[in-house]
Write a protein that holds these residues in place. Structure first.
Motif, PDB file in Angstrom:
ATOM      1  N   SER A  39      -4.238   2.495   3.364  1.00 13.68           N
ATOM      2  CA  SER A  39      -4.209   0.423   3.515  1.00 13.68           C
ATOM      3  C   SER A  39      -4.216   0.605   4.774  1.00 13.68           C
ATOM      4  O   SER A  39      -4.557  -0.398   5.820  1.00 13.68           O
ATOM      5  CB  SER A  39      -3.099   0.032   3.455  1.00 13.68           C
ATOM      6  OG  SER A  39      -2.559   0.119   1.592  1.00 13.68           O
ATOM      7  N   TYR A  52      -6.396  -8.618  -2.269  1.00 15.29           N
ATOM      8  CA  TYR A  52      -4.848  -8.661  -2.376  1.00 15.29           C
ATOM      9  C   TYR A  52      -4.877  -6.747  -3.192  1.00 15.29           C
ATOM     10  O   TYR A  52      -5.589  -6.870  -4.465  1.00 15.29           O
ATOM     11  CB  TYR A  52      -4.640  -9.826  -2.721  1.00 15.29           C
ATOM     12  CG  TYR A  52      -3.232  -9.450  -3.384  1.00 15.29           C
ATOM     13  CD1 TYR A  52      -1.980 -10.822  -2.652  1.00 15.29           C
ATOM     14  CD2 TYR A  52      -2.682  -8.578  -4.349  1.00 15.29           C
ATOM     15  CE1 TYR A  52      -0.574 -11.020  -3.730  1.00 15.29           C
ATOM     16  CE2 TYR A  52      -1.450  -9.083  -4.647  1.00 15.29           C
ATOM     17  CZ  TYR A  52      -0.255  -9.791  -4.213  1.00 15.29           C
ATOM     18  OH  TYR A  52       0.956  -9.788  -4.266  1.00 15.29           O
ATOM     19  N   GLU A  53      -3.925  -6.305  -2.743  1.00 21.38           N
ATOM     20  CA  GLU A  53      -3.215  -4.936  -3.935  1.00 21.38           C
ATOM     21  C   GLU A  53      -1.808  -4.581  -3.156  1.00 21.38           C
ATOM     22  O   GLU A  53      -1.441  -4.947  -2.434  1.00 21.38           O
ATOM     23  CB  GLU A  53      -4.104  -3.496  -2.631  1.00 21.38           C
ATOM     24  CG  GLU A  53      -3.800  -3.180  -2.077  1.00 21.38           C
ATOM     25  CD  GLU A  53      -4.857  -1.913  -1.251  1.00 21.38           C
ATOM     26  OE1 GLU A  53      -5.831  -1.691  -2.572  1.00 21.38           O
ATOM     27  OE2 GLU A  53      -4.544  -1.166  -0.648  1.00 21.38           O
ATOM     28  N   LYS A  54      -1.747  -4.045  -4.494  1.00 25.30           N
ATOM     29  CA  LYS A  54      -0.269  -3.869  -4.704  1.00 25.30           C
ATOM     30  C   LYS A  54      -0.258  -2.709  -5.055  1.00 25.30           C
ATOM     31  O   LYS A  54      -0.427  -2.081  -6.200  1.00 25.30           O
ATOM     32  CB  LYS A  54       0.037  -5.008  -6.091  1.00 25.30           C
ATOM     33  CG  LYS A  54       2.101  -4.794  -5.720  1.00 25.30           C
ATOM     34  CD  LYS A  54       2.709  -5.544  -6.770  1.00 25.30           C
ATOM     35  CE  LYS A  54       4.260  -5.534  -6.456  1.00 25.30           C
ATOM     36  NZ  LYS A  54       4.322  -6.535  -5.348  1.00 25.30           N
ATOM     37  N   ASP A  57       5.740  -0.654  -4.797  1.00 26.49           N
ATOM     38  CA  ASP A  57       6.500  -1.649  -4.234  1.00 26.49           C
ATOM     39  C   ASP A  57       5.868  -3.070  -2.780  1.00 26.49           C
ATOM     40  O   ASP A  57       6.728  -4.160  -2.960  1.00 26.49           O
ATOM     41  CB  ASP A  57       7.727  -1.468  -4.193  1.00 26.49           C
ATOM     42  CG  ASP A  57       8.465  -1.020  -5.831  1.00 26.49           C
ATOM     43  OD1 ASP A  57       8.302  -1.032  -6.519  1.00 26.49           O
ATOM     44  OD2 ASP A  57       9.939  -0.050  -5.439  1.00 26.49           O
ATOM     45  N   VAL A  58       4.812  -2.326  -2.566  1.00 28.24           N
ATOM     46  CA  VAL A  58       4.526  -2.554  -1.240  1.00 28.24           C
ATOM     47  C   VAL A  58       3.306  -3.571  -1.582  1.00 28.24           C
ATOM     48  O   VAL A  58       2.355  -3.377  -2.117  1.00 28.24           O
ATOM     49  CB  VAL A  58       3.892  -1.657  -0.384  1.00 28.24           C
ATOM     50  CG1 VAL A  58       3.819  -2.793   0.576  1.00 28.24           C
ATOM     51  CG2 VAL A  58       6.015  -1.065  -0.023  1.00 28.24           C
ATOM     52  N   SER A  59       3.012  -4.570  -1.413  1.00 29.65           N
ATOM     53  CA  SER A  59       2.184  -5.354  -1.223  1.00 29.65           C
ATOM     54  C   SER A  59       1.003  -5.506  -0.495  1.00 29.65           C
ATOM     55  O   SER A  59       1.990  -5.702   0.710  1.00 29.65           O
ATOM     56  CB  SER A  59       2.248  -6.760  -1.491  1.00 29.65           C
ATOM     57  OG  SER A  59       3.296  -6.782  -2.857  1.00 29.65           O
ATOM     58  N   LYS A 191      -3.529 -14.877  -6.928  1.00 28.78           N
ATOM     59  CA  LYS A 191      -2.640 -13.881  -6.863  1.00 28.78           C
ATOM     60  C   LYS A 191      -1.700 -13.394  -7.048  1.00 28.78           C
ATOM     61  O   LYS A 191      -0.188 -12.384  -7.033  1.00 28.78           O
ATOM     62  CB  LYS A 191      -3.137 -12.206  -6.270  1.00 28.78           C
ATOM     63  CG  LYS A 191      -4.670 -11.896  -7.109  1.00 28.78           C
ATOM     64  CD  LYS A 191      -5.666 -10.964  -5.654  1.00 28.78           C
ATOM     65  CE  LYS A 191      -7.040 -10.386  -6.924  1.00 28.78           C
ATOM     66  NZ  LYS A 191      -7.554  -9.193  -6.476  1.00 28.78           N
ATOM     67  N   THR A 192      -1.237 -14.564  -5.243  1.00 30.73           N
ATOM     68  CA  THR A 192      -0.269 -14.421  -5.401  1.00 30.73           C
ATOM     69  C   THR A 192       1.393 -14.908  -5.904  1.00 30.73           C
ATOM     70  O   THR A 192       2.014 -14.753  -5.969  1.00 30.73           O
ATOM     71  CB  THR A 192       0.601 -14.988  -3.108  1.00 30.73           C
ATOM     72  OG1 THR A 192      -1.065 -13.926  -2.706  1.00 30.73           O
ATOM     73  CG2 THR A 192       1.559 -15.160  -2.527  1.00 30.73           C
ATOM     74  N   THR A 195       2.382 -13.890  -8.150  1.00 28.46           N
ATOM     75  CA  THR A 195       3.466 -12.505  -7.604  1.00 28.46           C
ATOM     76  C   THR A 195       4.513 -13.008  -8.168  1.00 28.46           C
ATOM     77  O   THR A 195       6.203 -12.728  -8.627  1.00 28.46           O
ATOM     78  CB  THR A 195       3.185 -11.602  -6.585  1.00 28.46           C
ATOM     79  OG1 THR A 195       1.843 -11.056  -6.668  1.00 28.46           O
ATOM     80  CG2 THR A 195       4.101 -10.475  -6.368  1.00 28.46           C
TER      81      THR A 195
END
Length: 305
Positions: A39, A52-54, A57-59, A191-192, A195
């Motif tokens: 990233s 957008y990827e996770k 625990d971090v986006s 996507k947000t 979440t």
């Protein structure tokens, strides 16, 4: 430059902003917040598209906002937009961008004086960022729509400049870039919303605005494409009209040229040359041929506008 924009004493949340960071500064922040190396590598690519990827625990989020300093001749993603990268964890938010934007300065100044102790501060910050990113596309879209209206008036006039086809093609490319970027923003917003399901109503206004601008960009692209096709069709039609007129004149003169050519041959023994009324009869015959061709064209409808 590494800047601590906001830090909540109650929750321990911190927003760190990096503007045009060096590799050393970026590595330092990556180690501090335990950011994934792939990233971090994406942050260094200036042409990276929104995503957008996770990861754990971090986006990790990349968005592209319209560059306020881009010129009307710019027609690529890199020239028209600036990349913004964000890492969002449980108690931190890291923003990375090479070019500072006036809208981002406003957001940072707002959060420097923020004193409310709320949860999901990262979501509230990103909500401001999303709204700002979407808003940057509105002025250029409105300007492009007005420009397209001017081109439309020119195309249907008799003195349309030849350079208009290049301008229309450039406008279509710019509309395509804005349409694709807004579509990517819409995907990231959705996507947000998944979440932060409990906070999704706050996103709805931003999503509606992004959808409206995406529709406007799509319509602008289609209109520019249609106008380009109409311009080419009109140019072809005008050429066909010129060729039709020239063809009609040539058909009128073809039999006359044949007759004149026959009597222009230098043969000694030609029976009509000694006739007293030969010259007048030849003229009458040629006029009759012209009249017959004229009425034949009228009957076929080839002389109508």
């Amino acid at each position: 430059m590494i800047e601590s924009v906001f830090k909540s004493k109650a929750t321990g949340f911190e927003w760190t902003s990096l503007i045009d960071p060096s590799l050393r500064e970026l590595s330092q922040v990556a180690v501090q917040y335990d950011l994934h190396p792939t990233s971090v590598q994406d942050c260094l690519e200036p042409e990276h598209l929104p995503k957008y990827e996770k990861i754990g625990d971090v986006s990790f989020i990349i968005v592209r906002m319209f560059d306020e300093n881009s010129t009307p001749e710019c027609d690529t993603v890199r020239k028209m937009t600036n990349k913004l990268a964000f890492f969002i964890g449980d108690n931190f938010l890291v923003s990375i961008h090479r070019h500072d934007h006036e809208n981002l300065k406003v957001i940072r100044n707002k959060w420097r004086v923020y004193h409310k102790n709320e949860t999901d501060l990262s979501f509230l910050i990103m909500l401001d960022v999303y709204a700002s990113v979407v808003h940057t596309y509105e002025p250029p879209l409105n300007a492009a729509a007005e420009e397209l209206d001017r081109y439309e008036e020119l195309i249907f006039s008799d003195n349309a400049p030849t350079s208009i086809i290049e301008k229309l093609y450039l406008l279509r490319r710019r509309a395509s870039v804005m349409k694709n970027m807004l579509m990517s923003v819409n995907e990231i917003l959705n996507k947000t919303g998944l979440t932060y399901a409990d906070k999704s109503p706050y996103l709805q206004d931003v999503i509606d605005n992004a959808s409206r601008l995406h529709y406007q960009a799509s319509q602008l692209y289609e209109d520019a494409n249609n106008l380009l096709s109409i311009h080419l069709s009109l140019a072809s039609h005008r050429t066909n009209e010129v060729m039709r007129i020239l063809t009609i004149f040539s058909v009128f003169f073809m039999p006359l040229t044949f007759i004149v050519g026959v009597y222009g041959m230098n043969f000694k023994y030609m029976p009509e040359l000694e006739m007293e009324w030969g010259y007048g009869l030849t003229w009458l015959f040629m006029i009759g041929v012209v009249i017959l061709i004229y009425f034949w064209f009228r009957r076929k409808g080839w002389l109508r506008d």
